[in-house]
Design a protein around this motif. Structure first.
Motif, PDB file in Angstrom:
ATOM      1  N   ILE A   5       0.801  -1.236   0.143  1.00  0.00           N
ATOM      2  CA  ILE A   5       0.208   0.110  -0.008  1.00  0.00           C
ATOM      3  C   ILE A   5       0.804   1.403  -0.039  1.00  0.00           C
ATOM      4  CG2 ILE A   5      -1.677   1.311   1.347  1.00  0.00           C
ATOM      5  CD1 ILE A   5      -2.837  -1.465   2.508  1.00  0.00           C
ATOM      6  N   LEU A   6       2.025   1.358   0.846  1.00  0.00           N
ATOM      7  CA  LEU A   6       2.796   2.444   0.809  1.00  0.00           C
ATOM      8  C   LEU A   6       3.731   2.420  -0.591  1.00  0.00           C
ATOM      9  CD1 LEU A   6       4.813   1.908   4.305  1.00  0.00           C
ATOM     10  CD2 LEU A   6       3.069   3.660   3.719  1.00  0.00           C
ATOM     11  N   LEU A   7       3.817   1.586  -1.134  1.00  0.00           N
ATOM     12  CA  LEU A   7       4.488   1.559  -2.496  1.00  0.00           C
ATOM     13  C   LEU A   7       3.573   2.011  -3.558  1.00  0.00           C
ATOM     14  CD1 LEU A   7       6.939   0.920  -4.309  1.00  0.00           C
ATOM     15  CD2 LEU A   7       6.149  -1.236  -4.687  1.00  0.00           C
ATOM     16  N   ALA A   8       2.125   1.581  -3.587  1.00  0.00           N
ATOM     17  CA  ALA A   8       1.292   2.064  -4.504  1.00  0.00           C
ATOM     18  C   ALA A   8       1.035   3.599  -4.159  1.00  0.00           C
ATOM     19  CB  ALA A   8       0.098   1.666  -4.264  1.00  0.00           C
ATOM     20  N   LEU A   9       1.083   4.284  -2.860  1.00  0.00           N
ATOM     21  CA  LEU A   9       0.861   5.561  -2.635  1.00  0.00           C
ATOM     22  C   LEU A   9       2.141   6.316  -3.019  1.00  0.00           C
ATOM     23  CD1 LEU A   9      -0.712   5.433   1.057  1.00  0.00           C
ATOM     24  CD2 LEU A   9      -1.843   5.957  -1.000  1.00  0.00           C
ATOM     25  N   ILE A  10       3.188   5.825  -2.721  1.00  0.00           N
ATOM     26  CA  ILE A  10       4.621   6.495  -3.250  1.00  0.00           C
ATOM     27  C   ILE A  10       4.517   6.672  -4.698  1.00  0.00           C
ATOM     28  CG2 ILE A  10       6.897   6.427  -3.378  1.00  0.00           C
ATOM     29  CD1 ILE A  10       6.970   4.735  -0.681  1.00  0.00           C
ATOM     30  N   SER A  11       4.076   5.424  -5.510  1.00  0.00           N
ATOM     31  CA  SER A  11       3.770   5.558  -7.023  1.00  0.00           C
ATOM     32  C   SER A  11       3.100   6.641  -7.522  1.00  0.00           C
ATOM     33  CB  SER A  11       3.601   4.373  -7.402  1.00  0.00           C
ATOM     34  OG  SER A  11       4.388   3.135  -7.114  1.00  0.00           O
TER      35      SER A  11
END
Length: 425
Positions: free
Chosen positions: A191-197
């Motif tokens: 989820i963090l990776l998706a938000l960063i993306s």
């Protein structure tokens, strides 16, 4: 023969040659590493690295390009991703919830999950801030630092699952708390990776976050109230007979797994977690789990996984690091190892685990390998990670996983656990 048919045959020839090399090298090093007392999967990862520019591509660059191309062919990339989805299904199906019914284990999962995410993420972010001017001068400092935080926070659910199986810990409370915490850890990481993306693409907004979280909550409700009873009915309609999965049942399971992969991809946490969610639906049906492992699982491990490891190895150049980079590598390794083991140890102690079992939990949560490699490949493809940092983090993923086997052999006797003879993997 028409030009299109010839091109198809040529592509098929090339892919078949690559598959022979990948699968053969992975199996040979799997056996070699198991004889050295390491989990066989470590040998498969090393095989992937050796086939890349770190060895084969360095000494035989022209032959390497002729065999593997300048970059991995699209069919290889797709095969590797399909394999990961099926592997995550198997890990999910072997998930054991029973031990989480006890208050101590639930407490341990909460503390271990919390500390194994927040502390490494903070350390990774700090390293990103310090190293960005030197290692990633052309990349947005905040995006790069956030990604370094995610990279250090990840724990490898699939590889951890294989290690638990090899050491007979799949139904032990230590293994169950570890795999539960790792699952929470990785979902948060994705989820963090998706938000960063989304932030990097200037798409992040309160509405975007709300829609994503709402979608995940909706998926959870569908899994629990719709698909879980549907799976129970399905297995009564198509029972396992003589340890064999009926072909119609297998087809339905594969379709369900891929459909959930599409769903989680659309929700922004990547398709492989759809495979994990699908596997969870089947975890209580032990006869199905055993039959799936025998009929499908071994093929996934022997065929699909080496493709992904080689795909990663072809873009990792260990020889590309200079002496000046070794200091940063040391910092990353220290932060990754200590930032996992120490917080997890204290989290387990707070929850009521004794010293040896807390150390085992810290060691297990330090396993990164496969999930880390997946995250790193995403970061590399999206331009978050320069080549050298990608290589350093791949080394970190391998080192933290290589540590796990020897540490477990040293620690497990102190807990009274007797590891079985290693299973074939």
């Amino acid at each position: 023969m028409t030009a299109s048919v010839h091109a198809t045959e040529l592509l098929l020839f090339s892919i078949l040659v690559q598959l022979i090399i990948m699968i053969g090298a992975a199996r040979l090093l799997n056996l070699a590493f198991r004889r050295m007392g390491q989990p066989g999967v470590i040998g498969e990862i090393v095989a992937g690295l050796l086939l890349g520019p770190s060895l084969f591509g360095h000494f035989f660059p022209e032959l390497s390009v002729s065999l593997f191309g300048a970059k991995a062919a699209q069919p290889i990339v797709i095969l590797s991703q399909i394999g990961l989805i099926l592997l995550m299904f198997q890990i999910g199906s072997e998930f054991e919830f029973g031990h989480l019914k006890t208050p101590k284990n639930r407490r341990a999962m909460v503390w271990v999950s919390l500390l194994s995410i927040t502390v490494p993420f903070g350390l990774g972010f700090a390293i990103g801030q310090m190293s960005q001017p030197v290692l990633a001068p052309g990349i947005n400092a905040l995006v790069y630092s956030l990604f370094c935080g995610v990279a250090l926070a990840i724990t490898a659910v699939p590889i951890l699952g294989r290690i638990l199986r090899e050491f007979g810990l799949t139904r032990d409370e230590m293994g169950v708390v570890a795999i539960s915490s790792a699952a929470v850890n990785d979902v948060v990481g994705w989820i963090l990776l998706a938000l960063i993306s989304a932030y990097a693409a200037s798409r992040l907004s309160t509405a975007h976050v709300g829609i994503q979280l709402g979608g995940l909550a909706g998926l959870g409700l569908v899994l629990w109230f719709v698909l879980r009873p549907a799976v129970d009915w399905l297995l009564k309609r198509f029972p396992i007979v003589d340890g064999q999965i009926p072909p119609t049942l297998m087809a339905i399971v594969i379709i369900l797994t891929f459909a959930l992969g599409i769903t989680t991809y659309k929700l922004g946490i990547f398709a492989i977690f759809g495979g994990f969610a699908a596997g969870l639906l089947f975890h209580k049906h032990e006869d199905f789990v055993v039959a799936w492992r025998q009929q499908v699982g071994q093929f996934v491990l022997v065929f699909f996984l080496p493709i992904f490891f080689t795909f990663t190895g072809l873009r990792t150049n260990l020889l590309g690091l200079g002496l000046g980079d070794l200091g940063w590598l040391g910092v990353i390794l220290a932060a990754a190892i200590l930032g996992k083991i120490i917080p997890v140890y204290f989290g387990a102690r707070i929850a009521g685990f004794d010293h040896p079992r807390s150390m085992v939990l810290g060691t297990l949560m330090n396993t990164r390998a496969l999930m880390e490699l997946i995250v790193l490949n995403i970061g590399y493809d999206m331009g978050f990670l320069p080549q050298k940092v990608f290589t350093m983090l791949v080394i970190m993923a391998v080192v933290t996983t290589v540590m796990t086997g020897p540490l477990l052999k040293w620690l497990l006797p102190k807990t009274g656990h007797v590891a079985p003879r290693q299973v074939e993997a």
